[in-house]
Design a protein around this motif. Sequence first.
Motif, PDB file in Angstrom:
ATOM      1  N   VAL A  46       0.830  -1.204   0.000  1.00 47.33           N
ATOM      2  CA  VAL A  46       0.000   0.000   0.000  1.00 47.33           C
ATOM      3  C   VAL A  46       0.867   1.258   0.000  1.00 47.33           C
ATOM      4  N   ALA A  47       1.959   1.241   0.765  1.00 53.80           N
ATOM      5  CA  ALA A  47       2.845   2.408   0.813  1.00 53.80           C
ATOM      6  C   ALA A  47       3.437   2.706  -0.559  1.00 53.80           C
ATOM      7  N   GLY A  48       3.775   1.656  -1.313  1.00 55.62           N
ATOM      8  CA  GLY A  48       4.314   1.846  -2.653  1.00 55.62           C
ATOM      9  C   GLY A  48       3.300   2.440  -3.604  1.00 55.62           C
ATOM     10  N   ILE A  49       2.068   1.976  -3.505  1.00 55.50           N
ATOM     11  CA  ILE A  49       0.990   2.527  -4.343  1.00 55.50           C
ATOM     12  C   ILE A  49       0.740   3.984  -3.975  1.00 55.50           C
ATOM     13  N   PHE A  50       0.691   4.271  -2.674  1.00 59.39           N
ATOM     14  CA  PHE A  50       0.471   5.636  -2.198  1.00 59.39           C
ATOM     15  C   PHE A  50       1.553   6.571  -2.741  1.00 59.39           C
ATOM     16  N   GLU A  51       2.818   6.164  -2.640  1.00 49.46           N
ATOM     17  CA  GLU A  51       3.915   7.007  -3.103  1.00 49.46           C
ATOM     18  C   GLU A  51       3.784   7.291  -4.606  1.00 49.46           C
ATOM     19  N   TYR A  52       3.455   6.264  -5.375  1.00 52.83           N
ATOM     20  CA  TYR A  52       3.335   6.426  -6.832  1.00 52.83           C
ATOM     21  C   TYR A  52       2.167   7.365  -7.169  1.00 52.83           C
ATOM     22  N   PHE A  53       1.026   7.135  -6.554  1.00 53.11           N
ATOM     23  CA  PHE A  53      -0.147   7.953  -6.862  1.00 53.11           C
ATOM     24  C   PHE A  53       0.091   9.418  -6.492  1.00 53.11           C
ATOM     25  N   LYS A  54       0.632   9.656  -5.318  1.00 54.79           N
ATOM     26  CA  LYS A  54       0.829  11.040  -4.879  1.00 54.79           C
ATOM     27  C   LYS A  54       1.940  11.716  -5.689  1.00 54.79           C
ATOM     28  N   HIS A  55       2.962  10.959  -6.069  1.00 59.33           N
ATOM     29  CA  HIS A  55       4.062  11.533  -6.855  1.00 59.33           C
ATOM     30  C   HIS A  55       3.557  12.054  -8.193  1.00 59.33           C
ATOM     31  N   PHE A  56       2.669  11.277  -8.821  1.00 61.34           N
ATOM     32  CA  PHE A  56       2.192  11.661 -10.153  1.00 61.34           C
ATOM     33  C   PHE A  56       0.842  12.395 -10.116  1.00 61.34           C
ATOM     34  N   GLY A  57       0.385  12.763  -8.932  1.00 59.39           N
ATOM     35  CA  GLY A  57      -0.842  13.541  -8.822  1.00 59.39           C
ATOM     36  C   GLY A  57      -2.087  12.782  -9.255  1.00 59.39           C
ATOM     37  N   ILE A  58      -2.111  11.479  -9.058  1.00 61.77           N
ATOM     38  CA  ILE A  58      -3.270  10.655  -9.426  1.00 61.77           C
ATOM     39  C   ILE A  58      -4.379  10.870  -8.409  1.00 61.77           C
ATOM     40  N   ARG A  59      -5.574  11.153  -8.881  1.00 61.58           N
ATOM     41  CA  ARG A  59      -6.672  11.534  -7.989  1.00 61.58           C
ATOM     42  C   ARG A  59      -7.396  10.338  -7.370  1.00 61.58           C
ATOM     43  N   THR A  60      -7.185   9.153  -7.892  1.00 64.60           N
ATOM     44  CA  THR A  60      -7.825   7.967  -7.332  1.00 64.60           C
ATOM     45  C   THR A  60      -7.468   7.822  -5.851  1.00 64.60           C
ATOM     46  N   GLU A  61      -8.491   7.641  -5.017  1.00 66.24           N
ATOM     47  CA  GLU A  61      -8.274   7.494  -3.574  1.00 66.24           C
ATOM     48  C   GLU A  61      -7.764   6.087  -3.256  1.00 66.24           C
ATOM     49  N   ILE A  62      -6.927   6.001  -2.228  1.00 65.45           N
ATOM     50  CA  ILE A  62      -6.368   4.719  -1.792  1.00 65.45           C
ATOM     51  C   ILE A  62      -6.937   4.398  -0.422  1.00 65.45           C
ATOM     52  N   MET A  63      -7.580   3.235  -0.317  1.00 65.58           N
ATOM     53  CA  MET A  63      -8.175   2.809   0.945  1.00 65.58           C
ATOM     54  C   MET A  63      -7.623   1.440   1.341  1.00 65.58           C
ATOM     55  N   GLY A  64      -6.667   1.433   2.283  1.00 62.61           N
ATOM     56  CA  GLY A  64      -6.159   0.169   2.789  1.00 62.61           C
ATOM     57  C   GLY A  64      -7.284  -0.655   3.394  1.00 62.61           C
ATOM     58  N   ALA A  65      -7.244  -1.972   3.175  1.00 66.46           N
ATOM     59  CA  ALA A  65      -8.331  -2.849   3.611  1.00 66.46           C
ATOM     60  C   ALA A  65      -7.775  -4.171   4.107  1.00 66.46           C
ATOM     61  N   SER A  66      -8.649  -4.968   4.715  1.00 66.39           N
ATOM     62  CA  SER A  66      -8.320  -6.344   5.095  1.00 66.39           C
ATOM     63  C   SER A  66      -7.163  -6.395   6.087  1.00 66.39           C
ATOM     64  N   PHE A  67      -7.401  -5.841   7.265  1.00 68.53           N
ATOM     65  CA  PHE A  67      -6.339  -5.791   8.275  1.00 68.53           C
ATOM     66  C   PHE A  67      -6.412  -6.980   9.228  1.00 68.53           C
ATOM     67  N   ARG A  68      -5.229  -7.426   9.649  1.00 71.68           N
ATOM     68  CA  ARG A  68      -5.148  -8.532  10.594  1.00 71.68           C
ATOM     69  C   ARG A  68      -4.848  -8.068  12.008  1.00 71.68           C
ATOM     70  N   ASN A  69      -4.289  -6.873  12.146  1.00 73.50           N
ATOM     71  CA  ASN A  69      -3.924  -6.380  13.466  1.00 73.50           C
ATOM     72  C   ASN A  69      -3.811  -4.857  13.439  1.00 73.50           C
ATOM     73  N   VAL A  70      -3.822  -4.264  14.624  1.00 74.32           N
ATOM     74  CA  VAL A  70      -3.763  -2.808  14.760  1.00 74.32           C
ATOM     75  C   VAL A  70      -2.444  -2.254  14.224  1.00 74.32           C
ATOM     76  N   GLY A  71      -1.360  -3.027  14.361  1.00 74.92           N
ATOM     77  CA  GLY A  71      -0.068  -2.564  13.876  1.00 74.92           C
ATOM     78  C   GLY A  71      -0.072  -2.236  12.397  1.00 74.92           C
ATOM     79  N   GLN A  72      -0.769  -3.040  11.603  1.00 74.26           N
ATOM     80  CA  GLN A  72      -0.869  -2.766  10.166  1.00 74.26           C
ATOM     81  C   GLN A  72      -1.596  -1.446   9.915  1.00 74.26           C
ATOM     82  N   ILE A  73      -2.629  -1.192  10.690  1.00 73.74           N
ATOM     83  CA  ILE A  73      -3.411   0.037  10.538  1.00 73.74           C
ATOM     84  C   ILE A  73      -2.554   1.259  10.866  1.00 73.74           C
ATOM     85  N   LEU A  74      -1.887   1.222  12.008  1.00 79.20           N
ATOM     86  CA  LEU A  74      -1.096   2.375  12.452  1.00 79.20           C
ATOM     87  C   LEU A  74       0.084   2.630  11.517  1.00 79.20           C
TER      88      LEU A  74
END
Length: 315
Positions: free
Chosen positions: A203-231
């Motif tokens: 997800v971090a890699g996708i976020f970096e790419y989208f924000k770098h190139f000004g892509i307007r598509t929203e990124i919503m992380g999903a399917s979490f197994r623990n709070v650590g992944q969320i934070l």
Amino acid sequence: MTQLDALKQYTTVVADTGDFHQLQAFQPQDATTNPSLILKAVQKPEYAPLVADVLGNTRALALDERMDRLIVRFGSEILRIIPGRVSTEVDARLSFDTNATLTRAERLIALYQAEGVDTRRVLIKVAATWEGIQAARELEQRGISTNLTLLFAFCQAVACAEAKVQLISPFVGRIYDWYKKQAGANWDEAARAGVNDPGVQSVAGIFEYFKHFGIRTEIMGASFRNVGQILALAGCDLLTISPDLLEQLARTEGAVTRQLDADAAKAARLDHVSYDEAQFRYALNADAMATEKLAEGIRAFAADAVKLEQIVNRF
């Protein structure tokens, strides 16, 4: 301040549930549903009157339309509670049929309109297959916002961006599951936690790419197994979180540090990439994790759709 309140400073919190009775406590902005979550909800006694009300009046209709009416009713009830949007999923069995996905999506929107819902508050969820992405491209052009789900590979994210979809849902926990299973006894939980978690890194890699190139598509992380992944994804556009994990965040005091930063992404050195159909299929095929998890996810959602049909048929 609780971790949930702290997280909301950086990220839009979304509730991942079809059980709308749970929503009040967490005050999410949006909510997401899928066949598995709706299946869980309809089996709870407190929803029996709603299910009977919807299905008792639709016996003359085809099974797939009765299913859609039930799903839309849950979505409409959710929208009475939350201020934002609800995601409603097209039948996973249509994941490789662009035209059928378009037809089903337009019916879902029409049913929401019949319920008096402002359809700008509805995201149509579609699996991020090539066919699903092309259906989403067309839906967006028709003014219907989409959420591309079952997203595991970078090529899926890029193809969604090129289709100008509203939102994508990369599945953090299922990526983590695959790598943990592959590693077996060699898996080091502590070493692969937080920002080193493979799902978080995706997800971090996708976020970096989208924000770098000004892509307007929203990124919503999903399917979490623990709070650590969320934070570890604080700062992502949105995070959709199960009620159990929302409860953990709500009862834990503590600060949350932003992990993803759009300004930092703009300064990164990245190459722009693009995929036609053949390139997309090859890139997806080359990613064993994404290929396996996409197929597995479609099968699981399809199986739960069949179980939901069996419940509908009882009425």
